[in-house]
Write a protein that holds these residues in place. Structure first.
Motif, mmCIF file in Angstrom:
data_model
loop_
_atom_site.group_PDB
_atom_site.id
_atom_site.type_symbol
_atom_site.label_atom_id
_atom_site.label_comp_id
_atom_site.label_asym_id
_atom_site.label_seq_id
_atom_site.Cartn_x
_atom_site.Cartn_y
_atom_site.Cartn_z
ATOM 1 N N ASP A 52 -5.070 -0.677 -3.419
ATOM 2 C CA ASP A 52 -3.988 -0.863 -3.351
ATOM 3 C C ASP A 52 -2.720 -1.992 -3.430
ATOM 4 O O ASP A 52 -1.955 -2.242 -4.551
ATOM 5 N N THR A 53 -3.075 -2.929 -2.666
ATOM 6 C CA THR A 53 -2.388 -4.494 -2.746
ATOM 7 C C THR A 53 -3.225 -5.617 -3.628
ATOM 8 O O THR A 53 -2.096 -6.408 -3.411
ATOM 9 N N ALA A 54 -4.369 -5.004 -3.988
ATOM 10 C CA ALA A 54 -4.313 -6.500 -4.677
ATOM 11 C C ALA A 54 -3.757 -5.622 -6.312
ATOM 12 O O ALA A 54 -4.465 -6.324 -7.280
ATOM 13 N N GLY A 55 -2.923 -4.727 -6.760
ATOM 14 C CA GLY A 55 -2.535 -4.366 -7.358
ATOM 15 C C GLY A 55 -2.616 -3.111 -8.044
ATOM 16 O O GLY A 55 -2.745 -3.095 -9.146
ATOM 17 N N TYR A 56 -3.101 -1.383 -6.660
ATOM 18 C CA TYR A 56 -3.128 -0.668 -8.062
ATOM 19 C C TYR A 56 -4.586 -0.299 -8.265
ATOM 20 O O TYR A 56 -3.992 0.412 -9.682
ATOM 21 N N ARG A 57 -5.554 -0.813 -8.626
ATOM 22 C CA ARG A 57 -6.477 -1.094 -10.012
ATOM 23 C C ARG A 57 -8.226 -1.282 -8.295
ATOM 24 O O ARG A 57 -8.508 -0.949 -7.500
ATOM 25 N N TRP A 58 -8.966 -0.415 -10.257
ATOM 26 C CA TRP A 58 -10.350 -0.489 -9.400
ATOM 27 C C TRP A 58 -11.305 -2.398 -9.631
ATOM 28 O O TRP A 58 -10.703 -2.629 -10.671
ATOM 29 N N PHE A 59 -11.679 -2.718 -8.511
ATOM 30 C CA PHE A 59 -12.556 -3.920 -8.613
ATOM 31 C C PHE A 59 -13.512 -3.783 -8.431
ATOM 32 O O PHE A 59 -14.349 -2.881 -7.766
ATOM 33 N N LEU A 60 -14.368 -4.465 -8.267
ATOM 34 C CA LEU A 60 -16.163 -4.854 -9.048
ATOM 35 C C LEU A 60 -16.223 -5.885 -7.150
ATOM 36 O O LEU A 60 -15.646 -6.910 -7.413
ATOM 37 N N ARG A 61 -17.074 -4.900 -6.361
ATOM 38 C CA ARG A 61 -17.292 -6.496 -5.916
ATOM 39 C C ARG A 61 -18.672 -7.242 -6.440
ATOM 40 O O ARG A 61 -19.294 -6.805 -6.629
ATOM 41 N N GLY A 110 0.877 -0.943 0.070
ATOM 42 C CA GLY A 110 -0.460 0.123 0.053
ATOM 43 C C GLY A 110 0.885 1.505 -0.534
ATOM 44 O O GLY A 110 1.799 1.506 0.582
ATOM 45 N N ARG A 111 0.194 2.018 -0.852
ATOM 46 C CA ARG A 111 1.279 3.566 -0.959
ATOM 47 C C ARG A 111 1.727 3.824 0.745
ATOM 48 O O ARG A 111 2.703 5.222 0.379
ATOM 49 N N GLU A 112 0.652 3.851 1.561
ATOM 50 C CA GLU A 112 1.045 4.816 2.856
ATOM 51 C C GLU A 112 3.013 3.704 3.812
ATOM 52 O O GLU A 112 3.185 4.241 4.684
ATOM 53 N N ARG A 113 2.869 2.746 2.312
ATOM 54 C CA ARG A 113 4.029 2.628 3.598
ATOM 55 C C ARG A 113 4.951 3.429 2.751
ATOM 56 O O ARG A 113 6.455 3.578 3.615
ATOM 57 N N GLY A 166 7.303 -3.841 -8.929
ATOM 58 C CA GLY A 166 8.320 -3.733 -7.010
ATOM 59 C C GLY A 166 8.232 -2.660 -6.343
ATOM 60 O O GLY A 166 9.086 -2.032 -5.813
ATOM 61 N N GLN A 167 8.141 -1.368 -7.599
ATOM 62 C CA GLN A 167 8.749 -0.534 -7.049
ATOM 63 C C GLN A 167 7.113 0.882 -7.535
ATOM 64 O O GLN A 167 6.011 1.315 -8.279
ATOM 65 N N PHE A 168 7.071 1.790 -6.598
ATOM 66 C CA PHE A 168 6.504 2.407 -6.409
ATOM 67 C C PHE A 168 6.880 3.783 -7.451
ATOM 68 O O PHE A 168 7.725 3.842 -7.833
ATOM 69 N N VAL A 169 5.459 4.116 -8.123
ATOM 70 C CA VAL A 169 5.363 5.018 -9.326
ATOM 71 C C VAL A 169 4.888 6.038 -9.250
ATOM 72 O O VAL A 169 3.683 5.937 -8.610
ATOM 73 N N THR A 173 0.902 5.004 -7.724
ATOM 74 C CA THR A 173 0.938 3.210 -8.725
ATOM 75 C C THR A 173 1.930 2.321 -7.960
ATOM 76 O O THR A 173 3.539 2.702 -7.805
ATOM 77 N N HIS A 174 2.256 1.247 -8.457
ATOM 78 C CA HIS A 174 3.332 -0.067 -7.894
ATOM 79 C C HIS A 174 3.615 -0.817 -9.443
ATOM 80 O O HIS A 174 2.996 -1.513 -9.771
ATOM 81 N N THR A 175 4.643 -0.732 -9.754
ATOM 82 C CA THR A 175 5.152 -1.321 -10.641
ATOM 83 C C THR A 175 6.131 -2.186 -10.821
ATOM 84 O O THR A 175 6.581 -1.575 -10.437
#
Lengths: 290, 153
Positions: free
Chosen positions: A267-276, A136-139, A197-200, A193-195
């Motif tokens: 963030d943790t699932a890949g910096y994307r939107w998901f559908l519940r 997560g970006r709070e890291r 293994g690196q924050f971008v 975002t995260h690509t």
């Protein structure tokens, strides 16, 4: 500690007693630990201390609740930060991070353990919504807190580690100056975002000044598509962040209108939107075991 | 990732949140009878009829402690080797407690760490389709799940 959580209340009354403990010194370097009081209220889960009793395990609190199938319930005294997860749930799995077996548990902990068994039954049939594939970006904020101590080491491996811990663009502007990095990244944290293994810092998001994890993201993308259904920035953002294939501006707008209530960003699932999923109720059923 | 040697035996609550500290349930009259396992089982309601599986390291002190404790509150409690836990073996149970051993030579188990030895970890990885409720004790949560948030920090 979320004392309001059902495991601390029913079906058995745990009769939790809190006692004051000194706030661990190690908590102070964490962003959430800077302003903690000198003492904290704590509940004893089991008797005995290391080395006669094993240490337990905590999980990463950063981004822990960014999917709807998780619950942060409590931390515990640990060496990894004040919000590290000692009691928590993801889908059908519950982390009881304390080592002590029932022969060491306090009476109140035994009752909470039983309550947890009863509470978890309702998640029969669930599975985790997504794998954890990124931090997560709070890291980034945590690393800023550690930076002064880490820079004191002045060895090459630490320097390389730090250079991977922050977005390259931030390092180009600020080097490893903690204050400059803090100011720079605070303004841009919503574009992270995260690509590989690196924050971008996402240049497209920064250009639009739009957070990737806010509904404002969709408003901005849709606005651009109204002007130009082939807008390259909008199309890049859809491909990068949205769980639908783009087939045209009207179809995309229609999809968003139909699904916006189900969308969540992780963030943790890949910096994307998901559908519940539609067949899952993300809110746990309060009545359990009665 | 190295394990840090700090006891995790307490839960912490901010003193600056007195409202939360006060959210404790009403005290019930305390007496030996009120605290007895039989009385507390009746308060579990229909949950007391559930089938509970303790999946752990067979024959050790932790299995004994958990099975005895759970048996005081649930009608059916069975024990199994955690390494045999699968979708099929879990199917008959309502809730599973997943556990293993001490890693520091405590409670009658051999030392798995800090004595030059490898960690004594269970050889089990549940498939993504595993959907039974599991309460995973300590590091077992990180071992049996696949890239979930119940990871080892």
């Amino acid at each position: 500690m979320r004392l309001s959580h059902p495991i601390f209340h029913r079906p058995l009354d745990p009769r939790i007693e809190l006692e004051a403990i000194d706030t661990p010194d190690g908590y102070r370097i964490y962003p959430e630990g800077k302003h903690l009081p000198d003492q904290l209220l704590a509940w004893t889960v089991h008797e005995g201390k290391f080395p006669k009793v094993d240490v337990g395990m905590v999980s990463d609190p950063v981004g822990f609740e960014d999917t709807p199938d998780t619950e942060w319930i409590s931390s515990g005294v640990n060496s990894k930060g004040p919000r590290s997860v000692a009691l928590g749930r993801q889908a059908n799995f519950f982390l009881w991070g304390f080592y002590g077996a029932p022969d060491r548990m306090t009476p109140s902990a035994k009752r909470v353990f039983l309550n947890t068994i009863v509470y978890m039954k309702q998640f029969d049939g669930r599975t985790p919504l997504a794998r954890k594939v990124s931090q997560g970006r709070e890291r980034i904020r945590q690393m800023l807190g550690f930076l002064p101590q880490l820079l004191e080491r002045a060895d090459e491996s630490t320097r390389q580690y730090l250079e991977r811990a922050f977005p390259k663009k931030a390092l180009e502007h600020c080097g490893l100056d903690a204050d400059k990095l803090d100011a720079y990244l605070s303004e841009r944290i919503e574009y992270v975002t995260h690509t590989d293994g690196q924050f971008v810092i996402d240049a497209d998001l920064e250009q639009l000044a739009v957070p990737n994890r806010s509904p404002a993201f969709f408003a901005a993308v849709l606005a651009r598509l109204v002007v130009d259904p082939k807008d390259p920035v909008a199309l890049r953002l859809i491909e990068r962040y949205v769980p639908v294939e783009y087939t045209g501006a009207e179809a995309f707008a229609r999809w968003y209108a139909e699904n916006q209530h189900r969308l969540y960003f992780s963030d943790t699932a890949g910096y994307r939107w998901f559908l519940r999923p539609t067949d899952r109720d993300q809110e746990p059923v309060e009545e359990s075991g009665r | 990732m190295k394990r840090h040697v700090v006891t995790v035996s307490l839960l912490a609550l901010w003193l600056s949140s007195p409202a939360v500290a006060q959210e404790t349930a009403q005290e019930e009259p305390s007496s030996p009878a009120a605290d007895s396992p039989v009385i507390e089982s009746s308060r579990l309601g229909e949950a007391a009829d559930w089938k509970i599986l303790y999946a752990g390291s067979p024959g050790g002190s932790r299995e004994k402690a958990f099975v005895e404790f759970l048996g005081e509150h649930f009608k059916v409690v069975e024990a199994m080797n955690l390494e045999k836990l699968t979708v099929e073996t879990a199917a008959p149970y309502d809730v599973i407690v997943a556990d293993w051993t001490s890693q520091y030579g405590n409670d009658g188990y051999g030392k798995g760490v800090n004595d030059g030895g490898a960690l004594n970890m269970p050889k089990v990885k549940l498939p993504p389709s595993f959907s039974k409720p599991v309460i995973a004790i300590d590091y077992v949560a990180a071992k049996i799940t696949r890239r979930t948030k119940l990871d080892w920090l």
